[in-house]
Enzyme design. Structure first.
Site, mmCIF file in Angstrom:
data_model
loop_
_atom_site.group_PDB
_atom_site.id
_atom_site.type_symbol
_atom_site.label_atom_id
_atom_site.label_comp_id
_atom_site.label_asym_id
_atom_site.label_seq_id
_atom_site.Cartn_x
_atom_site.Cartn_y
_atom_site.Cartn_z
ATOM 1 N N SER A 208 26.392 -7.700 97.279
ATOM 2 C CA SER A 208 27.255 -7.749 96.097
ATOM 3 C C SER A 208 26.533 -8.450 94.944
ATOM 4 C CB SER A 208 28.579 -8.431 96.470
ATOM 5 O OG SER A 208 29.539 -8.271 95.466
ATOM 6 N N ASP B 244 34.308 1.283 99.152
ATOM 7 C CA ASP B 244 34.144 -0.054 98.570
ATOM 8 C C ASP B 244 35.038 -0.185 97.336
ATOM 9 O OD1 ASP B 244 33.284 -2.394 97.268
ATOM 10 O OD2 ASP B 244 31.241 -2.156 98.003
ATOM 11 N N HIS C 126 34.088 -3.382 101.289
ATOM 12 C CA HIS C 126 33.065 -4.112 100.534
ATOM 13 C C HIS C 126 32.211 -5.053 101.387
ATOM 14 C CE1 HIS C 126 31.120 -5.923 97.100
ATOM 15 N NE2 HIS C 126 31.589 -7.117 97.398
#
Length: 399
Positions: A246, A333, A372
């Site tokens: 991320s 995601d 995610h």
């Protein structure tokens, strides 16, 4: 004389009797009239009472509805005013946007002691503290390969540092925003990588967890560089891979670009749920949905990010990276849209800097539900990572 007065007296008596009789009749008539009026009044009141009660109830109901509508209208005006005020507030105070990007003030899970990774089920992990700069201290966890967990019991920091020189590859893990190095999904990934025979070194950037300092893109990158150099000083020729997740992918590409420019690249770069750059990610983030079509969205929300010195330009960095690249992204995601990871791959694959290195994109179908931060659950992960591992490495339980 007496005879004449007797008839007069009788006459007077008759008049008095007549008067008394007429007065009694008038009183009786008056009483009857009063009773009739009272009966009429009572009859009229009995019929009017339900109508009056109904009217009063209706008035009360209308009053309540009117009061509710006024309160609702007041709330709507307040929400609308806040909706309009927030963009101006962010524009005037760019630091707010930086806080929202880093989310370093969100410490989850709460009430854990980062000095004791064993409380999170990491019985073969040591906690360190390093000092990249003056007045900056960062907390580090080093998890050895799972085959050594028995030997690791009760060992001190020196033993863990010496273990880095063993014949096992090392992964430097750079986490995303919010939380700490002790986040649940992060701990689960450490366990998976450790079970595959990797050393896992991770840390909290300055301003996160128990690390001391003020967050910034430059500072986060420098922290990562310091930890990488610390690992290389102890690992000898063992492979070192950099894994970013991320927001950590932005730190990872910043770091690897700098390492390639000084000609000390890592053995591979792994990007999990990456974006192209922070402006595109901010525009695609679910939190921006309510403002995405707000007039002047870029000026209000995106320009303050740039003015704060935050870029995380993965799309530019990959053009200057010279090492194998692996991109992992789940189709479902909700935080970093899948198309941003795909777009980053399409930029990196034809880049001249990768002409001698493998660039791989591995998607995970939305039916898997990895979203995610749950790619670590994939049973395919060992197979995917195997090409990254040195085929000559093998566990050494004697450490």
């Amino acid at each position: 004389m007496r005879k004449r007065t007797e008839p007069v007296a009788l006459e007077h008596e008759r008049c008095a009797a007549a008067g008394s009789s007429s007065s009694g009749s008038a009183a009786a008539a008056l009483d009857a009239d009063c009773r009739l009026k009272q009966n009429l009044r009572l009859t009229g009141t009995g019929a009017a009472e339900p109508r009056c009660a109904a009217d009063a109830g209706m008035k009360r109901a209308l009053g309540r509805r009117k009061g509710l509508w006024l309160r609702l209208r007041k709330i709507l005006f307040c929400v609308l005013g806040l909706y309009i005020a927030i963009p101006f507030l962010i524009k005037l105070c760019p630091g707010i946007q930086a806080k929202l990007i880093f989310l370093n003030f969100v410490r989850v899970p709460y009430f854990i002691d980062l000095k004791k990774p064993q409380d999170q089920g990491l019985n073969h992990t040591c906690n360190y503290y390093l000092q990249p700069e003056e007045d900056v201290t960062i907390g580090v966890w080093h998890t050895v390969p799972a085959v050594w967990w028995k030997n690791a019991q009760g060992k001190d920091q020196m033993w863990y540092e010496d273990a880095l020189a063993s014949s096992h590859a090392i992964i430097l893990y750079l986490h995303g925003n919010a939380g700490t190095r002790g986040g649940d999904h992060r701990v689960e990934l450490y366990k998976v990588l450790s079970s595959l025979g990797y050393h896992v070194v991770t840390f909290d950037y300055r301003g996160w967890g128990d690390s001391v300092g003020t967050p910034s893109e430059r500072g986060m990158t420098y922290d990562a560089l310091h930890v990488f150099d610390w690992i290389k000083a102890r690992s000898g020729d063992n492979p070192v891979y950099i894994w970013g997740h991320s927001l950590g992918t932005g730190v990872a590409t910043n770091l690897v670009r700098r390492l390639c420019e000084r000609e000390t690249p890592p053995d591979a770069l792994i990007l999990e749920s990456p974006f192209t750059n922070i402006r595109e990610e901010a525009k695609s983030h679910p939190f921006s949905v309510i403002y995405r079509y707000f007039p002047g969205f870029d000026w209000f929300f995106l320009d303050p990010i740039t003015s704060s010195g935050i870029k995380f330009a993965n799309d530019e960095n990959v053009k200057h990276i010279s090492c194998p690249l692996l991109i992992l992204h789940a189709e479902d995601d909700p935080v970093v849209p899948f198309q941003l990871g795909r777009k980053l791959y399409s930029i990196a694959a034809p880049a001249r800097s990768f002409r001698d290195f493998k660039v791989q994109f591995v998607p995970f179908h939305s039916d898997l539900g990895y979203r995610h931060k749950y790619i670590y659950k994939s049973p395919e992960l060992p197979r995917i990572l195997r090409p990254q591992q040195d085929p000559g490495s093998s566990p050494d339980p004697s450490m």
